[in-house]
Write an enzyme that holds these catalytic residues in place. Structure first.
Site, PDB file in Angstrom:
ATOM      1  N   SER A 120       0.830  -1.197   0.000  1.00 15.51           N
ATOM      2  CA  SER A 120       0.000   0.000   0.000  1.00 15.51           C
ATOM      3  C   SER A 120       0.874   1.260   0.000  1.00 15.51           C
ATOM      4  O   SER A 120       1.604   1.505  -0.961  1.00 15.51           O
ATOM      5  CB  SER A 120      -0.964  -0.048   1.188  1.00 15.51           C
ATOM      6  OG  SER A 120      -1.979   0.930   1.066  1.00 15.51           O
ATOM      7  N   ASP A 174      -9.910  -4.525  -4.692  1.00 16.55           N
ATOM      8  CA  ASP A 174      -9.312  -3.563  -3.761  1.00 16.55           C
ATOM      9  C   ASP A 174     -10.115  -2.259  -3.758  1.00 16.55           C
ATOM     10  O   ASP A 174     -10.208  -1.573  -4.781  1.00 16.55           O
ATOM     11  CB  ASP A 174      -7.859  -3.283  -4.168  1.00 16.55           C
ATOM     12  CG  ASP A 174      -7.063  -2.572  -3.082  1.00 16.55           C
ATOM     13  OD1 ASP A 174      -7.658  -1.784  -2.318  1.00 16.55           O
ATOM     14  OD2 ASP A 174      -5.841  -2.800  -2.999  1.00 16.55           O
ATOM     15  N   HIS A 205      -8.010  -5.354  -0.249  1.00 14.66           N
ATOM     16  CA  HIS A 205      -6.740  -4.702   0.090  1.00 14.66           C
ATOM     17  C   HIS A 205      -6.048  -5.561   1.141  1.00 14.66           C
ATOM     18  O   HIS A 205      -6.111  -5.281   2.351  1.00 14.66           O
ATOM     19  CB  HIS A 205      -7.032  -3.292   0.624  1.00 14.66           C
ATOM     20  CG  HIS A 205      -5.840  -2.393   0.662  1.00 14.66           C
ATOM     21  ND1 HIS A 205      -5.149  -2.004  -0.475  1.00 14.66           N
ATOM     22  CD2 HIS A 205      -5.213  -1.776   1.706  1.00 14.66           C
ATOM     23  CE1 HIS A 205      -4.168  -1.192  -0.133  1.00 14.66           C
ATOM     24  NE2 HIS A 205      -4.176  -1.049   1.183  1.00 14.66           N
TER      25      HIS A 205
END
Length: 227
Positions: A120, A174, A205
Site C-alpha cells: 500500500s 481492492d 486490500h
C-alpha cells in the site's frame, strides 16, 4: 531521524537484505508473519538473509480527520492521484535511502543485493525510492499499491535502476487503492521500459497465500541472480 526497525537475520554475516515497508496506520510488525511464511531456503543457502521492517514516523493524516498515525506521507484526498503530499513522499524517500545505505555501511550488503518491498503506502514508497535510487538494487516489490508522483517519474528516475526487476501484485476487489490506479501505474512503468512481473488476485486490500507463493518464487529467482 532514525526509524524504529524490526530486524531478522538468518546468520551472523548475511549476504542479502530484504527491506519491507508497511502500509498506512500499521508498523514494522505488520509483515513479520508474511516474511515468516516465505520459504527462501535457496537464498539462505547462498549466504543468508537480513530482513528489515521499519516503522514509519507518526504524522497527522488528513483523510483520517488529522489523526496522528504511522504513515510514510499524508493522504489528503480519497483519489490518490489528487493533492499528493510531495514533501512527505520525499522526506520518507530520504529515510528509506538511509536504510539502504546502512545495509552496506554496517552489514556489508551493497544495494545490488538489497530488495525493497512494500504494501500500500509502502508500495508507493518502494517505487518512489527504488526508481530514483542512484545505485542498482536487486529488485522492487509492490503489493496493493501504486506509483506516486507518476508525472515526475520519467524525469527523476535513475538510470541505475532502469533494468531492475519489479514484482507488482494487486487485488481485483481492492477498495482502498482502486485497481484502475494500479493499472495506470503498471502502464506508466511499462511505457518507460521497466520489466514488471504483474499479478492480479481475486481479493481486497490484503495479502493472499497465492500471492505469497508467487512472491516467494520471484524473490528466490531475483536474489539468487544477484549473488
Amino acid at each position: 531521524m532514525t526509524l524504529e526497525t524490526i530486524e531478522l537475520q538468518t546468520r551472523e554475516a548475511p549476504r542479502f537484505s530484504l527491506l519491507v515497508l508497511h502500509g498506512l496506520g500499521a508498523d514494522g510488525n505488520d509483515f513479520v508473519p508474511v516474511v515468516q511464511a516465505l520459504d527462501l531456503s535457496p537464498v539462505l543457502a547462498q549466504g543468508g538473509l537480513r530482513v528489515v521492517l521499519p516503522s514509519a514516523p507518526e504524522i497527522p493524516v488528513t483523510i483520517n480527520g488529522g489523526m496522528r498515525m504511522r504513515a510514510w506521507y499524508d493522504i489528503r484526498h480519497g483519489d490518490l492521484s489528487q493533492r499528493e503530499d510531495a514533501d512527505g513522499l520525499r522526506a520518507s524517500q530520504a529515510l528509506i535511502e538511509e536504510l539502504i545505505a546502512r545495509e552496506e555501511r554496517e552489514f556489508g550488503i551493497p544495494p545490488e543485493r538489497v530488495v525493497l518491498m512494500g504494501f500500500s503506502q509502502g508500495c508507493a514508497m518502494t517505487l518512489m525510492t527504488g526508481l530514483r535510487y542512484p545505485r542498482r538494487l536487486a529488485g522492487l516489490v509492490g503489493l496493493s499499491g501504486y506509483l506516486p508522483l507518476l508525472d515526475t517519474t520519467e524525469a527523476q528516475r535513475s538510470p541505475a535502476n532502469a533494468a531492475t526487476p519489479i514484482f507488482l501484485a494487486h487485488g481485483t476487489g481492492d477498495g482502498v487503492v482502486l485497481p484502475a490506479r494500479a493499472q495506470a501505474s503498471l502502464a506508466e512503468l511499462r511505457r518507460l521500459g521497466h520489466a514488471v512481473d504483474w499479478h492480479e488476485y481475486p481479493m481486497a486490500h490484503e495479502v493472499s497465500m497465492d500471492e505469497i507463493q508467487a512472491l516467494q518464487a520471484w524473490l528466490v529467482k531475483t536474489l539468487t541472480a544477484a549473488a
